[in-house]
Structures are given as C-alpha cells and as structure tokens.
Design a protein around this motif. Structure first.
Motif, PDB file in Angstrom:
ATOM      1  N   ILE A  64     -21.654   0.286  -5.502  1.00  0.00           N
ATOM      2  CA  ILE A  64     -20.509   1.201  -5.393  1.00  0.00           C
ATOM      3  C   ILE A  64     -20.252   1.522  -3.929  1.00  0.00           C
ATOM      4  CG2 ILE A  64     -19.697   3.537  -5.885  1.00  0.00           C
ATOM      5  CD1 ILE A  64     -21.146   3.343  -8.564  1.00  0.00           C
ATOM      6  N   MET A  65     -21.310   1.766  -3.169  1.00  0.00           N
ATOM      7  CA  MET A  65     -21.157   2.059  -1.744  1.00  0.00           C
ATOM      8  C   MET A  65     -20.590   0.855  -0.999  1.00  0.00           C
ATOM      9  SD  MET A  65     -21.729   5.151  -1.322  1.00  0.00           S
ATOM     10  CE  MET A  65     -21.823   5.303   0.440  1.00  0.00           C
ATOM     11  N   ASN A  66     -21.004  -0.355  -1.383  1.00  0.00           N
ATOM     12  CA  ASN A  66     -20.462  -1.561  -0.738  1.00  0.00           C
ATOM     13  C   ASN A  66     -18.970  -1.693  -0.985  1.00  0.00           C
ATOM     14  OD1 ASN A  66     -22.911  -2.298   0.341  1.00  0.00           O
ATOM     15  ND2 ASN A  66     -23.446  -3.654  -1.348  1.00  0.00           N
ATOM     16  N   VAL A  67     -18.522  -1.300  -2.168  1.00  0.00           N
ATOM     17  CA  VAL A  67     -17.098  -1.374  -2.497  1.00  0.00           C
ATOM     18  C   VAL A  67     -16.324  -0.311  -1.728  1.00  0.00           C
ATOM     19  CG1 VAL A  67     -15.415  -1.028  -4.351  1.00  0.00           C
ATOM     20  CG2 VAL A  67     -17.454  -2.400  -4.780  1.00  0.00           C
ATOM     21  N   LEU A  68     -16.883   0.882  -1.616  1.00  0.00           N
ATOM     22  CA  LEU A  68     -16.166   2.001  -1.010  1.00  0.00           C
ATOM     23  C   LEU A  68     -16.194   1.998   0.514  1.00  0.00           C
ATOM     24  CD1 LEU A  68     -17.100   4.888  -3.436  1.00  0.00           C
ATOM     25  CD2 LEU A  68     -14.973   3.590  -3.337  1.00  0.00           C
ATOM     26  N   MET A  69     -17.224   1.435   1.107  1.00  0.00           N
ATOM     27  CA  MET A  69     -17.355   1.457   2.557  1.00  0.00           C
ATOM     28  C   MET A  69     -16.542   0.330   3.203  1.00  0.00           C
ATOM     29  SD  MET A  69     -19.014   4.101   3.133  1.00  0.00           S
ATOM     30  CE  MET A  69     -19.190   3.894   4.874  1.00  0.00           C
ATOM     31  N   LEU A  70     -15.783   0.681   4.205  1.00  0.00           N
ATOM     32  CA  LEU A  70     -14.950  -0.288   4.912  1.00  0.00           C
ATOM     33  C   LEU A  70     -15.416  -0.437   6.347  1.00  0.00           C
ATOM     34  CD1 LEU A  70     -11.349   0.948   4.006  1.00  0.00           C
ATOM     35  CD2 LEU A  70     -12.585  -0.939   2.961  1.00  0.00           C
ATOM     36  N   SER A  71     -15.130  -1.576   6.921  1.00  0.00           N
ATOM     37  CA  SER A  71     -15.309  -1.724   8.360  1.00  0.00           C
ATOM     38  C   SER A  71     -14.109  -1.066   9.039  1.00  0.00           C
ATOM     39  CB  SER A  71     -15.369  -3.205   8.735  1.00  0.00           C
ATOM     40  OG  SER A  71     -14.113  -3.813   8.481  1.00  0.00           O
ATOM     41  N   CYS A  72     -14.239  -0.784  10.314  1.00  0.00           N
ATOM     42  CA  CYS A  72     -13.111  -0.202  11.054  1.00  0.00           C
ATOM     43  C   CYS A  72     -11.923  -1.166  11.057  1.00  0.00           C
ATOM     44  CB  CYS A  72     -13.533   0.143  12.476  1.00  0.00           C
ATOM     45  SG  CYS A  72     -14.684   1.532  12.560  1.00  0.00           S
ATOM     46  N   LYS A  73     -12.199  -2.453  11.134  1.00  0.00           N
ATOM     47  CA  LYS A  73     -11.120  -3.451  11.127  1.00  0.00           C
ATOM     48  C   LYS A  73     -10.347  -3.389   9.819  1.00  0.00           C
ATOM     49  CE  LYS A  73     -10.176  -8.353  11.531  1.00  0.00           C
ATOM     50  NZ  LYS A  73     -10.690  -9.689  11.661  1.00  0.00           N
ATOM     51  N   LYS A  74     -11.053  -3.349   8.700  1.00  0.00           N
ATOM     52  CA  LYS A  74     -10.389  -3.283   7.396  1.00  0.00           C
ATOM     53  C   LYS A  74      -9.650  -1.952   7.240  1.00  0.00           C
ATOM     54  CE  LYS A  74      -9.371  -4.596   3.244  1.00  0.00           C
ATOM     55  NZ  LYS A  74      -8.324  -5.577   3.014  1.00  0.00           N
ATOM     56  N   ALA A  75     -10.225  -0.871   7.765  1.00  0.00           N
ATOM     57  CA  ALA A  75      -9.572   0.437   7.685  1.00  0.00           C
ATOM     58  C   ALA A  75      -8.236   0.429   8.434  1.00  0.00           C
ATOM     59  CB  ALA A  75     -10.492   1.525   8.228  1.00  0.00           C
ATOM     60  N   THR A  76      -8.219  -0.159   9.631  1.00  0.00           N
ATOM     61  CA  THR A  76      -6.962  -0.198  10.389  1.00  0.00           C
ATOM     62  C   THR A  76      -5.942  -1.105   9.709  1.00  0.00           C
ATOM     63  OG1 THR A  76      -7.846  -1.897  11.874  1.00  0.00           O
ATOM     64  CG2 THR A  76      -7.976   0.386  12.614  1.00  0.00           C
ATOM     65  N   GLU A  77      -6.403  -2.159   9.058  1.00  0.00           N
ATOM     66  CA  GLU A  77      -5.487  -3.007   8.286  1.00  0.00           C
ATOM     67  C   GLU A  77      -4.827  -2.202   7.165  1.00  0.00           C
ATOM     68  OE1 GLU A  77      -7.670  -6.392   6.871  1.00  0.00           O
ATOM     69  OE2 GLU A  77      -7.982  -7.171   8.900  1.00  0.00           O
ATOM     70  N   LEU A  78      -5.619  -1.386   6.494  1.00  0.00           N
ATOM     71  CA  LEU A  78      -5.062  -0.552   5.426  1.00  0.00           C
ATOM     72  C   LEU A  78      -4.111   0.504   5.979  1.00  0.00           C
ATOM     73  CD1 LEU A  78      -8.073  -0.017   2.984  1.00  0.00           C
ATOM     74  CD2 LEU A  78      -6.116  -1.546   2.737  1.00  0.00           C
ATOM     75  N   MET A  79      -4.409   1.035   7.168  1.00  0.00           N
ATOM     76  CA  MET A  79      -3.504   2.004   7.788  1.00  0.00           C
ATOM     77  C   MET A  79      -2.142   1.375   8.064  1.00  0.00           C
ATOM     78  SD  MET A  79      -5.967   3.886  10.509  1.00  0.00           S
ATOM     79  CE  MET A  79      -7.674   4.134  10.096  1.00  0.00           C
ATOM     80  N   GLU A  80      -2.164   0.148   8.577  1.00  0.00           N
ATOM     81  CA  GLU A  80      -0.911  -0.564   8.849  1.00  0.00           C
ATOM     82  C   GLU A  80      -0.181  -0.895   7.543  1.00  0.00           C
ATOM     83  OE1 GLU A  80       0.385  -0.948  11.846  1.00  0.00           O
ATOM     84  OE2 GLU A  80      -1.395  -0.016  12.715  1.00  0.00           O
ATOM     85  N   LYS A  81      -0.932  -1.315   6.562  1.00  0.00           N
ATOM     86  CA  LYS A  81      -0.340  -1.645   5.259  1.00  0.00           C
ATOM     87  C   LYS A  81       0.313  -0.415   4.648  1.00  0.00           C
ATOM     88  CE  LYS A  81      -1.555  -3.349   0.661  1.00  0.00           C
ATOM     89  NZ  LYS A  81      -2.636  -3.756  -0.237  1.00  0.00           N
ATOM     90  N   GLU A  82      -0.345   0.737   4.795  1.00  0.00           N
ATOM     91  CA  GLU A  82       0.140   1.985   4.202  1.00  0.00           C
ATOM     92  C   GLU A  82       1.503   2.390   4.746  1.00  0.00           C
ATOM     93  OE1 GLU A  82      -1.957   6.163   3.032  1.00  0.00           O
ATOM     94  OE2 GLU A  82      -2.259   5.455   5.078  1.00  0.00           O
ATOM     95  N   ILE A  83       1.799   2.006   5.965  1.00  0.00           N
ATOM     96  CA  ILE A  83       3.087   2.351   6.571  1.00  0.00           C
ATOM     97  C   ILE A  83       4.237   1.643   5.856  1.00  0.00           C
ATOM     98  CG2 ILE A  83       4.488   2.089   8.671  1.00  0.00           C
ATOM     99  CD1 ILE A  83       1.825   2.503  10.231  1.00  0.00           C
ATOM    100  N   HIS A  84       3.998   0.411   5.429  1.00  0.00           N
ATOM    101  CA  HIS A  84       5.081  -0.405   4.880  1.00  0.00           C
ATOM    102  C   HIS A  84       5.005  -0.626   3.372  1.00  0.00           C
ATOM    103  CE1 HIS A  84       6.172  -1.211   8.992  1.00  0.00           C
ATOM    104  NE2 HIS A  84       4.919  -1.545   9.240  1.00  0.00           N
ATOM    105  N   PHE A  85       3.831  -0.442   2.804  1.00  0.00           N
ATOM    106  CA  PHE A  85       3.635  -0.715   1.378  1.00  0.00           C
ATOM    107  C   PHE A  85       2.805   0.395   0.747  1.00  0.00           C
ATOM    108  CE2 PHE A  85       3.708  -4.782   3.645  1.00  0.00           C
ATOM    109  CZ  PHE A  85       4.824  -5.372   3.072  1.00  0.00           C
ATOM    110  N   ARG A  86       2.731   0.351  -0.562  1.00  0.00           N
ATOM    111  CA  ARG A  86       1.864   1.278  -1.290  1.00  0.00           C
ATOM    112  C   ARG A  86       0.455   0.731  -1.350  1.00  0.00           C
ATOM    113  NH1 ARG A  86       4.805   3.925  -6.442  1.00  0.00           N
ATOM    114  NH2 ARG A  86       5.433   5.747  -5.271  1.00  0.00           N
TER     115      ARG A  86
END
Length: 90
Positions: free
Chosen positions: A4-26
C-alpha cells in the motif's frame, strides 16, 4: 502494508508530473491521494505546487488581457489587400 505504501508514495518527478497534469486534466482519486500525501511530506514539492498555481493563474490572466487587446485591433484595407496578395503569391 508495504505494498500500500509503495502505491501511495511518489517520487518528486512523478509528483510534479501529476501537478502539471492536474492543471489541464482531471486526476483520478488515486492520483489525487498520492499527490496530496506527497506534498504533505515534501516541502520542496509543496512549494513547487504553490508556485506553479500562481504562475498558471498569472499566465492565464496575461493571455486573457492580450486577447481583449487583439480584439480591438483593426487592419487597414490596404494592409488586408497586401496580406491576401502575399498569401496568394506563396
């Protein structure tokens, strides 16, 4: 528990990708949870996300104001004719 922790924990790179994605998509619910958990624990990504939101809003407002200015511009008839001629010649 470890999986569960492996699924929930992100690298900083993946986190910033999600931040960018969040701006344009759900984001999916899992992505939202992952991002929220990461930004709660990572001060650098939290700061990046806040700055990213400010930057996006500023850019949006800037281009919105530019769009209004361009709407008021009019081209002279002479310029329109020259432009059409150049387009036809090419």
């Amino acid at each position: 528990m470890k999986s569960i922790m492996n699924v929930l924990m992100l690298s900083c790179k993946k986190a910033t990708e999600l931040m960018e994605k969040e701006i344009h998509f759900r984001l999916s619910i899992l992505e939202k949870v992952q991002l929220r958990m990461h930004t709660k624990m990572c001060a650098a990504c939290n700061a990046y996300q806040k700055n990213n939101v400010i930057l996006e809003k500023s850019l949006h407002n800037h281009f919105l104001s530019q769009k209004k200015e361009f709407k008021s511009l009019t081209l002279s008839e002479d310029f329109k004719k020259k432009l059409i001629k150049n387009l036809e010649d090419n």
